[in-house]
Design a protein around this motif. Structure first.
Motif: not given
Length: 244
Positions: A2-26
């Motif tokens: 799993l690789k998450v890169e520069q994730l911006v997201g949230g609910y109803a046009n309200t950003p909760v996550l701000k440039q979230v990046s990380f990895e989870v290896a096998d």
């Protein structure tokens, strides 16, 4: 895995996550840690496809969620914080529904299920309805439904809530067994003493931002606290608390 890169997201046009990046290896168990409201559940909902990111990428084995949403979901086992079961279906019918929904091979899947039922002491409750289950028993059903998929990525949201000490021990053993099989595991929790004992690396999330990512020694070096436990490190990273 799993690789998450520069994730911006949230609910109803309200950003909760701000440039979230990380990895989870096998074969790795990564703890997504933070207090309530830090953005842990939002991160999980983005990965599982319940929310659509504003921007950024979520990759599973190099493929993005948007490229193959159905295939992406088939590889993910999700254990939610709050159990969600159909009151009109027995435990047996819940398990049969999962087999049909994911087109799983019935015979081999039931062999897997029998082992999980025995581990969680639910073998005699196959014909029970959810109204007959305690909260802890419902949580065990959710665990079984996730693991019967034999997922490549297992996401666990606040796994210890509602479980008795024996069930917690069983769950930890199962997570270790999944790691040994090569399953990538992302576990969201605010129970930091438990996370410190079982996680390989940690994502420290605060107010939708990744404050640190690494194993315990990485976090200690970053803060120049060679003997600090995870709770002390978390407080220093997120609230500016220093040891006296």
């Amino acid at each position: 895995m799993l690789k998450v890169e520069q994730l911006v997201g949230g609910y109803a046009n309200t950003p909760v996550l701000k440039q979230v990046s990380f990895e989870v290896a096998d074969g790795e168990l990564v703890g997504l840690i933070g207090l309530n409201g830090a953005g842990k559940s939002t991160t999980i909902h983005e990965i599982t496809g319940r929310l659509r990111p504003y921007s950024g990428q979520i990759l599973l084995d190099g493929k993005s969620l948007e490229e193959d949403r159905a295939g992406f979901r088939r590889q993910i086992g999700f254990i939610p914080e709050t159990p969600s079961l159909y009151e009109e279906l027995t435990l047996r019918e819940h398990l049969e529904t999962v087999i049909m929904a994911y087109d799983l091979p019935a015979e081999s899947t039931w062999e897997t299920v029998q082992g999980l039922l025995e581990r969680f002491r639910l073998s005699e409750q196959l014909d029970w309805f959810p109204t007959q289950f305690s909260k802890g028993m419902k949580q065990k059903v959710m665990i079984i439904q996730a693991l019967m998929l034999q997922p490549r990525l297992l996401i666990v949201d606040e796994p210890f809530l509602g479980l008795d000490p024996v069930a917690i021990h069983d769950l930890v053993d199962l997570l270790q067994a999944e790691k040994a099989k090569g399953t990538a595991i992302l576990m969201s929790t605010h129970v930091l003493d438990s996370a410190e004992k079982i996680c390989d690396r940690f994502i420290v999330l605060d107010k939708g931002e990744v404050k640190a990512f690494g194993d315990l020694e990485d976090l200690r070096r970053q803060l120049d606290k060679p003997n600090a436990d995870l709770t002390s490190l978390y407080l220093s990273l997120t609230q500016g608390v220093t040891e006296r």
